[in-house]
Scaffold this motif. Structure first.
Motif, PDB file in Angstrom:
ATOM      1  N   ILE A 134       6.952  40.203 -11.202  1.00 11.61           N
ATOM      2  CA  ILE A 134       5.690  39.588 -11.357  1.00 11.61           C
ATOM      3  C   ILE A 134       4.543  39.336 -12.686  1.00 11.61           C
ATOM      4  O   ILE A 134       4.450  38.464 -13.035  1.00 11.61           O
ATOM      5  CB  ILE A 134       5.450  39.428 -10.475  1.00 11.61           C
ATOM      6  CG1 ILE A 134       6.096  39.624  -8.682  1.00 11.61           C
ATOM      7  CG2 ILE A 134       4.154  39.094 -10.218  1.00 11.61           C
ATOM      8  CD1 ILE A 134       5.350  39.501  -7.498  1.00 11.61           C
ATOM      9  N   ALA A 135       5.047  41.303 -13.194  1.00 11.98           N
ATOM     10  CA  ALA A 135       3.935  41.228 -14.182  1.00 11.98           C
ATOM     11  C   ALA A 135       4.497  40.741 -15.523  1.00 11.98           C
ATOM     12  O   ALA A 135       3.454  39.664 -16.444  1.00 11.98           O
ATOM     13  CB  ALA A 135       3.439  42.776 -14.143  1.00 11.98           C
ATOM     14  N   VAL A 136       5.986  40.683 -15.547  1.00 13.61           N
ATOM     15  CA  VAL A 136       6.555  39.739 -16.745  1.00 13.61           C
ATOM     16  C   VAL A 136       5.939  38.544 -16.515  1.00 13.61           C
ATOM     17  O   VAL A 136       5.632  37.652 -17.530  1.00 13.61           O
ATOM     18  CB  VAL A 136       8.042  39.541 -16.943  1.00 13.61           C
ATOM     19  CG1 VAL A 136       8.575  39.032 -17.636  1.00 13.61           C
ATOM     20  CG2 VAL A 136       8.029  41.426 -17.443  1.00 13.61           C
ATOM     21  N   LEU A 137       6.839  37.743 -15.256  1.00 17.53           N
ATOM     22  CA  LEU A 137       5.690  36.602 -15.613  1.00 17.53           C
ATOM     23  C   LEU A 137       4.398  35.947 -15.477  1.00 17.53           C
ATOM     24  O   LEU A 137       4.142  35.096 -16.174  1.00 17.53           O
ATOM     25  CB  LEU A 137       6.045  36.058 -13.504  1.00 17.53           C
ATOM     26  CG  LEU A 137       8.207  35.847 -13.511  1.00 17.53           C
ATOM     27  CD1 LEU A 137       7.914  35.199 -11.861  1.00 17.53           C
ATOM     28  CD2 LEU A 137       8.459  34.670 -14.102  1.00 17.53           C
ATOM     29  N   VAL A 138       3.789  36.617 -15.321  1.00 16.28           N
ATOM     30  CA  VAL A 138       2.164  36.557 -14.921  1.00 16.28           C
ATOM     31  C   VAL A 138       1.880  36.663 -16.903  1.00 16.28           C
ATOM     32  O   VAL A 138       1.459  36.258 -17.591  1.00 16.28           O
ATOM     33  CB  VAL A 138       1.246  37.261 -14.015  1.00 16.28           C
ATOM     34  CG1 VAL A 138      -0.167  36.897 -14.807  1.00 16.28           C
ATOM     35  CG2 VAL A 138       1.686  37.040 -12.831  1.00 16.28           C
ATOM     36  N   PHE A 139       1.975  37.760 -17.248  1.00 15.60           N
ATOM     37  CA  PHE A 139       1.294  38.191 -18.481  1.00 15.60           C
ATOM     38  C   PHE A 139       2.770  37.863 -19.887  1.00 15.60           C
ATOM     39  O   PHE A 139       2.012  38.358 -20.749  1.00 15.60           O
ATOM     40  CB  PHE A 139       1.230  40.109 -18.769  1.00 15.60           C
ATOM     41  CG  PHE A 139       0.515  39.984 -17.612  1.00 15.60           C
ATOM     42  CD1 PHE A 139       0.610  40.276 -16.615  1.00 15.60           C
ATOM     43  CD2 PHE A 139      -1.230  40.187 -18.199  1.00 15.60           C
ATOM     44  CE1 PHE A 139      -0.190  41.150 -15.473  1.00 15.60           C
ATOM     45  CE2 PHE A 139      -2.033  40.800 -17.163  1.00 15.60           C
ATOM     46  CZ  PHE A 139      -1.496  41.509 -16.147  1.00 15.60           C
TER      47      PHE A 139
ATOM     48  N   LEU B  60       4.471  57.391 -19.848  1.00 16.34           N
ATOM     49  CA  LEU B  60       4.713  58.156 -18.080  1.00 16.34           C
ATOM     50  C   LEU B  60       4.977  57.147 -17.693  1.00 16.34           C
ATOM     51  O   LEU B  60       6.083  56.656 -16.721  1.00 16.34           O
ATOM     52  CB  LEU B  60       3.974  59.527 -17.790  1.00 16.34           C
ATOM     53  CG  LEU B  60       4.373  60.835 -18.606  1.00 16.34           C
ATOM     54  CD1 LEU B  60       2.916  61.444 -17.702  1.00 16.34           C
ATOM     55  CD2 LEU B  60       5.687  61.661 -18.391  1.00 16.34           C
ATOM     56  N   LEU B  61       3.834  55.926 -17.728  1.00 14.77           N
ATOM     57  CA  LEU B  61       3.813  55.036 -16.880  1.00 14.77           C
ATOM     58  C   LEU B  61       5.013  54.176 -16.905  1.00 14.77           C
ATOM     59  O   LEU B  61       5.841  53.485 -15.804  1.00 14.77           O
ATOM     60  CB  LEU B  61       2.999  54.296 -16.063  1.00 14.77           C
ATOM     61  CG  LEU B  61       1.933  54.578 -15.073  1.00 14.77           C
ATOM     62  CD1 LEU B  61       1.028  54.005 -15.166  1.00 14.77           C
ATOM     63  CD2 LEU B  61       2.870  54.063 -13.605  1.00 14.77           C
ATOM     64  N   SER B  62       5.198  53.979 -18.434  1.00 14.39           N
ATOM     65  CA  SER B  62       6.465  52.413 -19.023  1.00 14.39           C
ATOM     66  C   SER B  62       7.631  53.327 -18.533  1.00 14.39           C
ATOM     67  O   SER B  62       8.729  52.782 -17.889  1.00 14.39           O
ATOM     68  CB  SER B  62       6.073  51.974 -20.188  1.00 14.39           C
ATOM     69  OG  SER B  62       5.718  53.460 -20.754  1.00 14.39           O
ATOM     70  N   THR B  63       7.450  54.600 -17.940  1.00 13.85           N
ATOM     71  CA  THR B  63       9.894  55.458 -19.009  1.00 13.85           C
ATOM     72  C   THR B  63       9.295  55.138 -16.725  1.00 13.85           C
ATOM     73  O   THR B  63      10.902  54.501 -16.583  1.00 13.85           O
ATOM     74  CB  THR B  63       9.257  56.615 -19.327  1.00 13.85           C
ATOM     75  OG1 THR B  63       8.186  56.781 -20.060  1.00 13.85           O
ATOM     76  CG2 THR B  63      10.568  57.178 -19.025  1.00 13.85           C
TER      77      THR B  63
ATOM     78  N   GLY C  33      10.138  39.429 -22.682  1.00 15.53           N
ATOM     79  CA  GLY C  33       9.148  40.187 -23.022  1.00 15.53           C
ATOM     80  C   GLY C  33       8.980  41.066 -24.368  1.00 15.53           C
ATOM     81  O   GLY C  33       8.100  41.220 -24.631  1.00 15.53           O
ATOM     82  N   CYS C  34      10.567  41.611 -24.875  1.00  9.33           N
ATOM     83  CA  CYS C  34      10.576  42.082 -25.754  1.00  9.33           C
ATOM     84  C   CYS C  34       9.608  41.267 -27.354  1.00  9.33           C
ATOM     85  O   CYS C  34       9.490  41.806 -27.989  1.00  9.33           O
ATOM     86  CB  CYS C  34      11.539  43.124 -26.231  1.00  9.33           C
ATOM     87  SG  CYS C  34      12.402  43.646 -25.075  1.00  9.33           S
TER      88      CYS C  34
ATOM     89  N   TYR D 260       4.068  45.720 -21.688  1.00  7.27           N
ATOM     90  CA  TYR D 260       4.053  45.594 -22.539  1.00  7.27           C
ATOM     91  C   TYR D 260       5.732  46.330 -22.663  1.00  7.27           C
ATOM     92  O   TYR D 260       5.909  45.795 -23.917  1.00  7.27           O
ATOM     93  CB  TYR D 260       3.830  44.878 -23.604  1.00  7.27           C
ATOM     94  CG  TYR D 260       2.264  43.115 -23.166  1.00  7.27           C
ATOM     95  CD1 TYR D 260       1.452  43.598 -22.480  1.00  7.27           C
ATOM     96  CD2 TYR D 260       3.448  42.180 -22.954  1.00  7.27           C
ATOM     97  CE1 TYR D 260       0.341  42.663 -22.690  1.00  7.27           C
ATOM     98  CE2 TYR D 260       2.845  41.392 -22.839  1.00  7.27           C
ATOM     99  CZ  TYR D 260       1.207  41.011 -22.727  1.00  7.27           C
ATOM    100  OH  TYR D 260       0.563  40.157 -21.707  1.00  7.27           O
ATOM    101  N   GLY D 261       5.609  47.581 -22.435  1.00  4.83           N
ATOM    102  CA  GLY D 261       6.678  48.102 -22.284  1.00  4.83           C
ATOM    103  C   GLY D 261       7.885  48.225 -21.513  1.00  4.83           C
ATOM    104  O   GLY D 261       8.351  48.805 -21.846  1.00  4.83           O
ATOM    105  N   ILE D 262       7.416  47.575 -20.747  1.00  6.83           N
ATOM    106  CA  ILE D 262       8.398  47.144 -19.315  1.00  6.83           C
ATOM    107  C   ILE D 262       9.625  46.838 -19.903  1.00  6.83           C
ATOM    108  O   ILE D 262      10.683  46.743 -19.791  1.00  6.83           O
ATOM    109  CB  ILE D 262       7.801  45.961 -17.951  1.00  6.83           C
ATOM    110  CG1 ILE D 262       6.548  47.276 -17.374  1.00  6.83           C
ATOM    111  CG2 ILE D 262       9.257  46.186 -17.240  1.00  6.83           C
ATOM    112  CD1 ILE D 262       6.099  46.002 -16.393  1.00  6.83           C
TER     113      ILE D 262
END
Lengths: 295, 414, 296
Positions: free
Chosen positions: A23-28, C101-104, C132-133, C167-169
């Motif tokens: 969802i985060a990717v969809l939005v952002f 830490l969170l994104s990992t 997204g990358c 943006y790290g996901i």
């Protein structure tokens, strides 16, 4: 540790876990791309306005000689950067794979540039590449008066200096990716090939490199990401110059949005850039993931 | 009931006491981050503090304000605009049109700004009649700097026409000295261009071309002549000029490698930091032509919530145009006060020339805003012109082609 | 390790030595290419301004002085404050550590799901996330500013952490997914038979196996987040600015006198954490990648 949970939860948990990120990717990501698309159809100047006025921004974009240069540079720089970084990375990985004594040290030397921010390494490269201050001057000082390396002050050649600095920054990372891949190829297959009398170089080209296709994907994604983001590098190294011959869509977009108060233009250039990325990356991703699925 | 009443009254009392203690505050976004510039702004901060104010500094350097503008937009869009922002020229009116600026007319009228500021400069600080910004200084852009001994050794005087400049440059080239020290960055190309344009087009022509954007003037023969002169200037710079920082070009003049530099009066700061004396080691003169191209730094006040912040803005505005700050800041910075009634005894000879020229040109109507430094036009238009100027300078584009592109670029930028 | 030591019956000893020499020469030439800018940066940071003004930019310092370093750390002007980089370092740490830490963690969970719990559309979702990358940060700047304002976290460190995690996901999921895909699915099947559920399997089986890829991801994310300038300057305010903003203020002052030695020293100081991470964890990096992170 025990995590007791109901049947339903158990079945749906994977999707639930993935959902927030998706969802985060969809939005952002996609939402913002949609926002950018919307703004590219407006006459937004300093701040965004939402009244659709048609394709004027795109007309203006295509009538701008500076955009033509930036767009062309994207392909020149992008293709050269990705290809050369991959080749250099692969070459370095193969060399390092030959059991070098100081491998750890050399690997670190090749890898460290990525850790530095381009804000200042750009200045160092600018000096090195400047004919009057850097390499050309030094080598001439050694007596080789015919040596010339003035790409950076030459409108035609300046874009290649950007490639030079960008490859410097990222090829070490690509090398690390490839080195790991090389090291993880099954030793048995290699030994069998050697026993069969196949020359070393042939073993590389016919067996090892093809088996690293997935690494090429990762390297490609990383390098494309860096190519698109290449903003600090251009600004620090040439400022977009001489003239605007080293302009890239990222710097064009930034200039339009923030120094020229023309967000509509910035949005339209961003959309064109995303379109290009989309048409190149999506087919590649599709083919890669499809074969992975079969595997 | 009684308790509640007492509690209520006491809490009101405490809150009002606290807000009375808080005092004027201001968060200031600017890009004066180098040692010398920071010292100058610190003067303002100290005055602000002396008057009970709290200054929160929000500096963002680079690109003549690009990164700062990115940060500003993000702040405005997120509903958290800074109190005062370093903005200049038409950008102030552009932001006003978005409805985000505050009105400081009360301060301006109380302090009598209209009386002490030159008319054209006051015009920039107003948004549809009300005051919205406070001017800090006046930089002059159209200066030509020279190495005194190089000129003397080659029997050259400071040029008063562009033909004289060309003759001097040819002589210098023959003697093996670089006539013009230049840094090949877009804004520097634009600076030289507008100095040349002022000389060839004259004050009226300049106004028509770069303020009114009159197409006829932009494509006139006079404009072609301007580009011709730029082509000549291109021949007078050394081959490594591309990308050079402006201060490195100044260094070339200082050490005698080059004779002239065309640059705004911040170059003076560079000379003086190296211990050079104006009139002896280096010479300053306006570039050939009648007129004065100004670049005025100013702080625009943004609409913010809270009495503390509005008080801060008013106090800041008052101090910025105050006598003391105007004198001290400009002494450090190399520019001259925007305020015309500041005593100039402590300023150097170049500053005196600048001040005298400013009043003279104001009277004769040739006090003009610099296009290269964002005073004459909005970003989109000035950027479009600079694109053509820098492309022409860095290629072998013909002058006639350049004027065609100039008109097209301007038309395309709206 | 792929052992390709040349078979001696195939190549003559002379040929072997020549190739070896060529190899080392090439390696050295490349090393020079990579080290040159660092050399320029370090030598410049050790020179006095006088020497920089008058000397050649590629020469060794005539007189070594560490003044520039002291100034860069504690007294360089980044605005009205002239306190160098020191005050901003902590902001960067506060920002980078939680974000990494969170994104990992998110990447690990996502990669686990996509790699081992194939449900319909999982690959499509993965591809969409991967895209997204590629989004340039300038594009997201303005809408993100508006959204952060609405959420009330604009200008705060949590706001910056939020942005960097989002943006790290893409990348973290990519790394973990490629890694987990190499772990045979029989492992999961067997664990399920034993009665373990989704989270249990992740905690007890996958996480312990993931040390190498965690190191890889942490290194990549740390570099990207620590060195980011655009988000740092746009979504912070006085008091929450990261070290890259301070570095930019020191290096890119427009009309002031440029102190190149301080600039170089500041850049190296700002890069020390990332450099340290690369040097120290370099070994784990290769080991992490070797352990199948990027194989099919």
């Amino acid at each position: 540790m025990e995590f007791p949970m109901s049947e339903w939860l158990e079945n749906h948990l994977p999707k639930i876990v993935l959902a927030p990120s998706f969802i985060a990717v969809l939005v952002f990501v996609y939402g913002f791309i949609g926002w950018t698309a919307w703004v590219s159809l407006t006459r937004s100047k300093l701040l965004p306005k939402y009244e659709i006025k048609g394709f004027i921004q795109y007309e203006k974009l295509f009538a701008s000689p500076r955009w033509d240069t930036a767009f062309e540079n994207l392909f020149v720089f992008g293709a050269l950067f990705i290809i050369i970084a991959m080749v250099v990375g692969l070459l370095l990985a193969i060399m390092l794979d030959q059991q070098i004594r100081t491998e750890g040290l050399i690997r670190t030397i090749y890898l460290y540039p990525m850790a530095l921010s381009m804000i200042v390494t750009g200045t160092a490269w600018k000096w090195i590449l400047n004919p009057g201050l850097g390499l050309e001057a030094t080598i001439k000082g050694w007596g080789y008066n015919d040596f010339s390396f003035d790409w950076i002050v030459n409108s035609e050649m300046a874009i290649y200096t950007i490639v030079l600095a960008a490859v410097w920054q990222s090829s070490g990372f690509v090398m690390a990716l490839f080195l790991a891949g090389l090291r993880s190829v099954d030793g048995e297959i290699i030994k069998a090939a050697q026993v069969d009398g196949i020359p070393t170089w042939r073993i590389y080209t016919a067996i090892i490199i093809p088996s690293m296709a997935p690494i090429f994907l990762s390297a490609f994604i990383v390098l494309s990401h860096l190519a698109i983001k290449s903003f600090d590098l251009v600004i620090a190294l040439t400022g977009g110059g001489p003239g605007y011959s080293t302009d890239l869509p990222a710097t064009y977009m930034y200039a339009m949005a923030f120094s020229r108060g023309d967000i509509g233009q910035a949005a339209s250039s961003a959309m064109i850039m995303m379109l290009v990325v989309f048409t190149i990356v999506v087919p590649y991703l599709y083919s890669e993931l499809r074969t992975k699925n079969d595997g | 009931m009684k308790f509640t009443a007492i509690a209520a009254i006491s809490s009101i009392a405490i809150t009002s006491a606290t807000s009375a203690i808080a005092g004027p505050e201001a968060e200031v976004l600017h890009w004066w981050t180098s040692g010398g510039e920071a010292k100058s702004v610190a003067v303002l901060q100290k005055e602000f503090a002396d008057n009970g104010g709290t200054w929160t500094d929000m500096p963002v350097a680079g690109g003549g304000g690009d990164a700062a503008m990115a940060a500003l937009r993000a702040r405005v869009l997120s509903g958290n605009a800074p109190t005062a922002v370093q903005l200049k020229g038409p950008a102030i009116q552009e932001w006003y049109e978005e409805g985000v600026l505050a009105d400081i007319s009360s301060v301006a009228e109380a302090q009598g700004w209209s009386a002490v500021l030159p008319a054209s400069i006051a015009g920039h600080m107003k948004c549809e009649g009300s005051w919205c910004a406070a001017p800090v200084n006046v930089h002059r852009v159209d200066w030509i700097w020279a190495n005194a001994s190089v000129l003397e050794a080659n029997g050259i005087n400071m040029p008063s026409t562009w033909d004289e400049f060309n003759a001097a440059a040819d002589k210098l080239q023959a003697a093996g000295i670089i006539p013009l020290a230049h840094g090949g960055q877009a804004w520097q190309d634009a600076t030289v261009f507008e100095a040349v344009a002022l000389g060839i087009l004259g004050a009226n022509g300049f106004h028509k071309a770069f303020v009114e954007l009159d197409e006829e003037t932009l494509t006139s023969d006079a404009m072609v002549a301007v580009f011709d002169q730029m082509r000549k200037m291109r021949g007078y710079v050394d081959p490594n000029f591309s990308g050079r920082d402006w201060n490195l070009a100044t260094a070339m003049v200082m050490n005698g490698e080059a004779a002239f530099q065309i640059m705004g009066d911040w170059a003076k700061g560079e000379f003086m930091a190296a211990g050079k004396v104006p009139g002896e080691d280096f010479l300053c003169l306006s570039t050939p032509g009648e007129g004065f191209l100004y670049n005025v730094d100013s702080f625009a006040m943004f609409a913010v919530d809270g009495e503390d912040k509005t008080e801060g803005q008013n106090l800041l505005a008052e101090l910025i145009v105050g006598q003391n700050f105007q004198k001290v800041f400009n002494l450090n910075k190399g520019s001259i006060p925007a305020r015309t009634d500041v005593a100039l005894d402590e300023f150097d000879s170049c500053a005196h020339i600048s001040a005298a020229d400013m009043s003279a040109s104001s009277l004769s109507g040739s006090l003009l805003p610099s296009y290269a430094h964002g005073m004459a036009l909005r970003g989109a238009q000035s950027g479009a012109i600079t694109d053509v100027v820098t492309a022409h300078f860095n290629s072998d584009m013909s002058s006639s082609e350049a004027v065609v592109q100039l008109a097209k670029a301007v038309a395309n930028s709206y | 390790m792929a052992d390709l030591s040349f078979d001696q019956t195939q190549q003559s000893k002379f040929g072997k030595t020549t190739l070896r020499i060529i190899l080392y020469v090439l390696l050295t030439l490349f090393a020079l290419y990579y080290l040159l800018p660092l050399f320029v940066m370090v030598t410049t940071s050790l020179k006095s301004l006088e020497e920089i003004r008058t000397g050649s930019l590629i020469a060794l310092p005539r007189e070594i002085t560490f003044d520039a370093w002291k100034i860069a750390w504690a007294s360089a002007c980044t605005g009205i404050q002239c306190e160098g980089l020191r005050p901003y370092f902590w902001n960067s740490v506060l920002l980078a550590v939680p974000a990494v830490l969170l994104s990992t963690l998110l990447g690990a969970l996502n990669g686990y799901v996509v790699a081992q719990w194939r449900f319909r559309g999982a690959n499509l979702i993965f591809s969409l996330m991967l895209f997204g990358c590629f989004i340039p940060f300038q594009v997201v700047l303005l809408p993100m500013a508006r959204l952060l304002g609405l959420m009330g976290i604009a200008g705060t460190i949590p706001g910056l952490i939020f942005v960097h995690v989002i943006y790290g996901i893409g990348f973290t999921t990519l790394f973990f997914r490629n890694y987990y895909v190499t772990i045979p699915s029989e492992l999961v099947k067997a664990a399920k038979v034993d009665g373990a559920n989704f989270l249990r399997i992740f905690w007890s089986i996958f996480l312990p196996l993931s040390i190498p890829i965690i190191v890889v991801t942490v290194i990549w994310q740390f570099t990207q987040i620590w060195n980011d300038f655009l988000f740092g300057v746009s979504f912070s305010q006085a008091g929450t600015q990261p070290v890259t903003v301070a570095l930019n203020n020191i290096v890119n002052s427009t009309t002031g006198v440029k102190e190149y030695n301080v600039d170089m020293a500041a850049a190296i100081i700002a890069a020390l954490p990332t450099l340290l991470v690369y040097v120290v964890a370099g070994k784990y990096f290769i080991r992490g990648l070797t352990a199948g992170s990027v194989k099919g």
